[in-house]
Design an enzyme around this catalytic site. Structure first.
Site, PDB file in Angstrom:
ATOM      1  N   LYS A  44       0.895  -1.163   0.000  1.00  0.00           N
ATOM      2  CA  LYS A  44       0.000   0.000   0.000  1.00  0.00           C
ATOM      3  C   LYS A  44       0.931   1.209   0.000  1.00  0.00           C
ATOM      4  O   LYS A  44       1.488   1.600   1.030  1.00  0.00           O
ATOM      5  CB  LYS A  44      -0.867   0.006   1.271  1.00  0.00           C
ATOM      6  N   GLY A  83       2.839   4.424  12.818  1.00  0.00           N
ATOM      7  CA  GLY A  83       3.648   3.251  13.158  1.00  0.00           C
ATOM      8  C   GLY A  83       3.074   2.506  14.357  1.00  0.00           C
ATOM      9  O   GLY A  83       2.999   1.273  14.372  1.00  0.00           O
ATOM     10  N   GLU A 129      10.057   2.086  10.503  1.00  0.00           N
ATOM     11  CA  GLU A 129      11.068   3.108  10.237  1.00  0.00           C
ATOM     12  C   GLU A 129      10.350   4.436  10.289  1.00  0.00           C
ATOM     13  O   GLU A 129       9.563   4.754   9.405  1.00  0.00           O
ATOM     14  CB  GLU A 129      11.692   2.815   8.862  1.00  0.00           C
ATOM     15  N   CYS A 153      13.954  10.843   6.139  1.00  0.00           N
ATOM     16  CA  CYS A 153      13.907  10.387   7.535  1.00  0.00           C
ATOM     17  C   CYS A 153      15.223  10.648   8.235  1.00  0.00           C
ATOM     18  O   CYS A 153      15.250  10.993   9.403  1.00  0.00           O
ATOM     19  CB  CYS A 153      13.536   8.915   7.587  1.00  0.00           C
ATOM     20  N   GLU A 190      10.084  16.373  14.426  1.00  0.00           N
ATOM     21  CA  GLU A 190      10.544  16.252  13.045  1.00  0.00           C
ATOM     22  C   GLU A 190       9.744  17.230  12.186  1.00  0.00           C
ATOM     23  O   GLU A 190       8.522  17.152  12.132  1.00  0.00           O
ATOM     24  CB  GLU A 190      10.315  14.809  12.564  1.00  0.00           C
TER      25      GLU A 190
END
Ligand code: NAP
Ligand code: MG
Length: 477
Positions: free
Chosen positions: A171, A229, A246, A280, A379
């Protein structure tokens, strides 16, 4: 491409619903994709199961490897086409898109070569016994991927699993699935059996959630935000399967007063502006020893002020960010920091002539950023660099480890003992000394700790994640 790719062919979604895909450079719709549902996911998982029990599962490791290696050559044949698709879909500068397709081909090359090199071992045991340890596939693996490096992620996540003999269901991110759909077709053309690679496009909370919860999945690979996640890991817990997560980072570049300035400055800049900060492992914090802080940060500021963002064709330092939501999110970090009075050390520019509707943001360097500030902890996922002064080695380590993330760290010093001490002390899955970033780094185990997730992708270690170890104990008759 408004269809899924299931069992070797394009299929419309069960509901027929589609959604617009916008080009980030212009903000305009350029295609539509199918909105996958739990039924489409179920079709894809069943196709993968049939392939695993059938034509795909019957191939030897060498035959699987040969197919994956053929895909590497096929990607080279379609290099310009794939780079153009990736640039349109994500808005990234053409040079970045080309580098990404090159890395994608490298993944196929590496895992094609690795497929028949995962060997078991024999354990000396009691007299009258033979014991062997073998690595077997999970069966069907699920892959939920983000929009920042769509083609590379296909190479990284799916290929390691395919090399081990699993059939896969992907996906991709709703924002960027065009290269994945194209790569699946190219895989068919080189001879991958139907059902070995299946792609269901659509929304995360619908198609993604259905994939992570499907009882037919033996292992999940997820790359994206910590929030999603967690949801994926909970879904895996219900099925008692494993997953790799990740989840990004807040990676520090630690610059000591004996660092090679000329080497460090351009790399510190590149590590945050590559892919418009949507990486990332972006080096989003630069920590600089106090006695060189002004000089070093000044040199970074001079480079930073030359940065420009433009369309893929302009091929400048940055492109737009992926969508209006991310543009608003990145801009809110910048606006809030300004309101808090955090000094702006440098600003890049949005190039003249970019389309009005594109999702551009101005690259911005802040410093000194107060410890504990949002710019230190969260982030941004955009071209925003935050500078922090530190006193000495122990303060540098404290500052480097001051976030909940732990993905990558860069250490800049000529002192060999310090290189080793700091490398050991920073919480990160990868550490670079007097350099940063791996240009794909296909061979190098990669992944995080803490809020950056767990499990390792890339290199040979990824192959272990996508396998079940079986110990066979044979008592001689
Ligand atoms: P995200 O929501 O975590 O998306 C990642 C993938 O998960 C996409 O394929 C997404 O589908 C899917 N997804 C969303 N909700 C889901 C659910 N409930 N169950 C299963 N799958 C689901 O990330 P984002 O919203 O695109 O970006 C938000 C932030 O995540 C960024 O600002 C950045 O900080 C971080 N991020 C990190 C990375 C990385 O490389 N580690 C990559 C991208 C983003 P849809 O695309 O359809 O939503
Ligand atoms: Mg897109």
């Amino acid at each position: 491409m408004t269809q899924h790719f299931i069992n070797g062919r394009h299929v419309a979604g069960r509901t027929g619903e589609t959604m617009a895909v916008l080009a980030p450079a212009t903000g305009e719709e350029f295609t539509r994709i199918a909105c996958g549902t739990a039924d489409d996911i179920d079709d894809a998982v069943k196709a993968a199961q049939a392939a695993y029990e059938g034509a795909w599962g019957k191939l030897t490791a060498a035959e699987r490897g040969r197919l994956i290696a053929k895909l590497a050559l096929k990607v080279q044949d379609h290099f310009d086409e794939l780079a153009r698709i990736e640039a349109q879909d994500t808005g990234k500068p053409m040079a970045q898109a080309r580098a990404d397709i090159e890395a994608t081909a490298r993944y196929f090359e590496f895992y094609g070569g690795a497929a028949d090199k995962v060997h078991g071992h024999v354990i000396p045991f009691m007299n009258g016994y033979s014991v062997s340890v073998v690595h077997e596939p999970h069966g069907v693996t699920g892959h939920i991927l983000p929009w920042n490096y769509p083609a590379q992620m296909f190479g990284r996540s799916l290929t390691a699993s395919l090399a081990m003999g699993n059939a896969v269901v992907l996906k991709p991110a709703e924002e960027a699935c065009q290269t994945a759909l194209r790569l699946a077709v190219l895989a068919s053309e080189v001879g991958f059996p139907d059902g070995a690679i299946n792609i269901v496009t659509g929304r995360g909370h619908e198609a993604g959630a259905a994939l992570s919860a499907h009882p037919g999945i033996g292992f999940m690979s997820f790359t994206g935000s910590p929030e999603v996640g967690k949801m994926v890991q909970k879904a895996c817990a219900e099925n008692l399967i494993g997953c790799t997560l990740e989840l990004g980072g807040k990676s520090p570049q630690i610059v000591f007063d004996d660092a090679d300035f000329d080497a460090a400055v351009p790399i510190v800049c590149k590590a945050i502006v590559q892919n418009t900060g949507q990486t990332c492992s972006a080096g989003s914090r630069v920590l600089v020893q106090k006695n060189i802080y002004d000089a070093f940060v000044g040199a970074v500021a001079r480079q930073f002020s030359k940065l420009r963002a433009g369309t893929p064709e302009m091929d400048l330092d940055c492109g737009p960010v992926i969508n209006a939501r991310q543009q608003g999110r990145v801009q809110s970090f910048i606006d809030q920091a300004r309101e808090q009075g955090i000094p702006v050390l440098a600003e890049g520019q949005i190039a003249q002539g970019v389309p009005n509707g594109g999702f551009y943001v101005t690259p911005t360097l802040f410093g000194p950023v107060p410890r504990g500030n949002r710019l230190e902890q969260e982030e941004v996922f955009g071209p925003v660099l935050s500078a922090f002064p530190f006193e000495d080695e122990s303060d540098a380590i404290r500052l480097a480890n001051a976030t909940a993330y732990g993905l990558v760290a860069g250490i800049w010093t000529g002192n060999g003992g310090r290189q080793q001490r700091v490398a050991k002390s920073v919480r990160a899955g990868q550490v670079f000394i007097n350099g940063y970033g791996a240009g794909g780094g296909i061979e190098l185990p990669f992944g995080g700790t803490g809020k950056s997730g767990h499990g390792r992708e890339k290199g040979f270690m990824a192959l272990e994640e996508f396998a079940v170890t079986k110990t066979i104990v044979h008592k001689h008759g």
